[in-house]
Design an enzyme around this catalytic site. Structure first.
Site, PDB file in Angstrom:
ATOM      1  N   ASP A  64       0.810  -1.222   0.000  1.00 45.36           N
ATOM      2  CA  ASP A  64       0.000   0.000   0.000  1.00 45.36           C
ATOM      3  C   ASP A  64       0.844   1.272   0.000  1.00 45.36           C
ATOM      4  O   ASP A  64       0.462   2.277  -0.601  1.00 45.36           O
ATOM      5  CB  ASP A  64      -0.920   0.016   1.231  1.00 45.36           C
ATOM      6  CG  ASP A  64      -2.008  -1.046   1.138  1.00 45.36           C
ATOM      7  OD1 ASP A  64      -2.320  -1.468   0.013  1.00 45.36           O
ATOM      8  OD2 ASP A  64      -2.530  -1.450   2.197  1.00 45.36           O
ATOM      9  N   VAL A  65       1.999   1.238   0.667  1.00 46.73           N
ATOM     10  CA  VAL A  65       2.798   2.467   0.819  1.00 46.73           C
ATOM     11  C   VAL A  65       3.543   2.842  -0.453  1.00 46.73           C
ATOM     12  O   VAL A  65       4.201   3.872  -0.496  1.00 46.73           O
ATOM     13  CB  VAL A  65       3.801   2.325   1.987  1.00 46.73           C
ATOM     14  CG1 VAL A  65       3.078   2.105   3.304  1.00 46.73           C
ATOM     15  CG2 VAL A  65       4.793   1.202   1.726  1.00 46.73           C
TER      16      VAL A  65
END
Length: 456
Positions: free
Chosen positions: A384-385
């Site tokens: 996600d990052v």
């Protein structure tokens, strides 16, 4: 004797503050932890002697048994289990405050002063919410409960109804302190609030929840400190509450989301899952030999670690690869996202275990502009990052969250088990980018092969 007790509490409070200050940097975190441990030891021992709660035999036995349990947990808990371990400790802290408040209520003789009963109810309220909420968070992280948000019809209405009922019950207890039945009903009701509060929160938001519950455990301790008139408990609880609250707000800012959205947004539920079914896109799959060829020809490399690195327990192998690259004159740094892993500072602790120099660890703001000038980015277990959709797709739950600008590098190598989604349940456009080399498999096995190949 009174001055010795006061001086000891003062020393303990100063050590707490110094320890907290040192915990703000990975370089000094270990010494900060030792200072805070010493402060807590002084506070507990002095309180037991001052209040004459127990005899010497019980005090020594308690210290030995408690220390043995602490050492056992610290040595046995895996790095991937740290988030649930922290959640468990938060819960125990909150539960201890709640039960101390209950005990103080039953030990009181005569009328309880208004200030004390208010503090007692506050300690019971916040402590019980922290106790039950932390255990639900721990069970979600451990896989004993569904990690995705658990939502049902009229859930918010039910949660609000129970919460306001607790406020009414607390007010009635303060108004009529003689009713212990009402106090026990309040304890049960606020415990239910903790459960209802955490079950609709998904795995992507667990770092924020853990930080928030940590702040609650401190506030519960501070309130209980007022109830039992213990200065050092008030000071230490206030420090934990304030630092936990600040950390929670920093985490929310790092995700570009409000605390309200984190708590009630139910990010990561099934309806938010993005898939590529029907899209026809394909990923470019490579093997470790291709990755080594790219790394050997690079002049600058950035490593992006994620939770998958912790799951594979590959931090030592990764650091071995980094040492080989650095010995060949290649510039190598680590990029750490504020919410990488499942709790604040998870990646820092993980890499410290592999003796990674703190000078190589750079946070998002310090390194984000450097990706565009970097030859190769090696992503291990992060998702996600590094998802570009957070910048462009307004319908994406991640939209607005600052990400590491991995897609700006010339080549991106991603080690991952498969094309599974991150905690948010969102597909990652970067996997399908032409500059991306996907290497599927266990991160430790992949990195072991890369180390072996690069040493040949």
């Amino acid at each position: 004797m009174t001055s010795i007790i006061t001086l000891s509490y003062l020393v303990s409070s100063v050590l707490f503050i110094l320890g907290l200050k040192q915990l703000s940097s990975p370089k000094t975190a270990r010494s900060g932890n030792m200072l805070a441990t010493a402060a807590m030891f002084i506070a507990v021992v002095v309180t037991l002697f001052d209040r004459k709660i127990l005899g010497f035999a019980f005090i020594i036995a308690g210290i030995l048994i408690g220390s043995a349990i602490g050492v056992f947990i610290a040595r046995k808990a895996r790095m991937t289990s740290m988030p649930q371990t922290v959640a468990l400790f938060n819960g125990l802290g909150g539960g201890a405050s709640a039960f101390v408040a209950l005990t103080e209520y039953y030990h009181a003789t005569g009328a309880i002063p208004p200030g004390n009963i208010i503090a007692l109810v506050m300690g019971l309220f916040i402590g019980a919410v922290t106790f039950s909420g932390s255990f639900v968070a721990c069970m979600k992280l451990q896989g004993m409960l569904k990690a995705a948000p658990v939502v049902f019809k009229m859930q918010h209405l039910l949660s609000a109804g129970v919460f306001f009922s607790c406020i009414v019950l607390g007010t009635l207890v303060i108004w009529n302190p003689g009713s212990d039945t009402m106090l026990l009903v309040l304890f049960a009701a606020v415990s239910l609030v903790g459960v209802l509060f955490v079950i609709p929160i998904g795995g992507a938001d667990m770092p924020v929840v853990i930080s928030f519950l940590n702040a609650c455990s401190g506030l519960a301790a501070a309130a209980t400190g007022f109830a039992v008139s213990n200065t050092v408990l008030i000071v230490s609880g206030a420090l934990v509450g304030a630092s936990g609250t600040i950390l929670t707000l920093i985490m929310c800012k790092a995700m570009n989301r409000s605390l309200r959205n984190v708590m009630f947004g139910a990010v990561g539920n099934e309806s938010s899952v993005y898939t590529d079914e029907g899209g026809g896109r394909r990923v470019a799959e490579y093997d470790p030999e291709d990755a080594v060829a790219m790394l050997e020809s690079a002049q600058s490399v950035i490593i992006v670690p994620g939770y998958g690195l912790a799951v594979a327990r590959a931090q030592h192998t990764l650091q071995e690869l980094v040492k080989v690259l650095m010995d060949r004159g290649i510039q190598v740094r680590y990029a750490i996202h504020p919410v990488a892993g499942r709790m604040p500072g998870h990646m820092n602790v993980l890499l410290a275990e592999a003796d990674v120099s703190y000078d190589l660890l750079l946070d998002l703001d310090a390194i984000n502009d450097d990706f565009q000038n970097t030859d190769v980015v090696l992503v291990v277990g992060a998702n996600d990052v590094i998802n570009p959709a957070a910048r462009t797709d307004k319908s994406c739950p991640l939209y607005g969250m600052p990400i590491l600008n991995v897609d700006g590098a010339r080549t991106v190598i991603i080690c991952k088990r498969g094309l599974g989604h991150g905690f948010s349940g969102v597909d990652n456009e970067l996997f399908y980018d032409q500059k991306t080399m996907m290497i599927f498999g266990d991160a430790k096995e992949t990195l072991n092969q890369m180390v072996k190949l690069i040493k040949e």
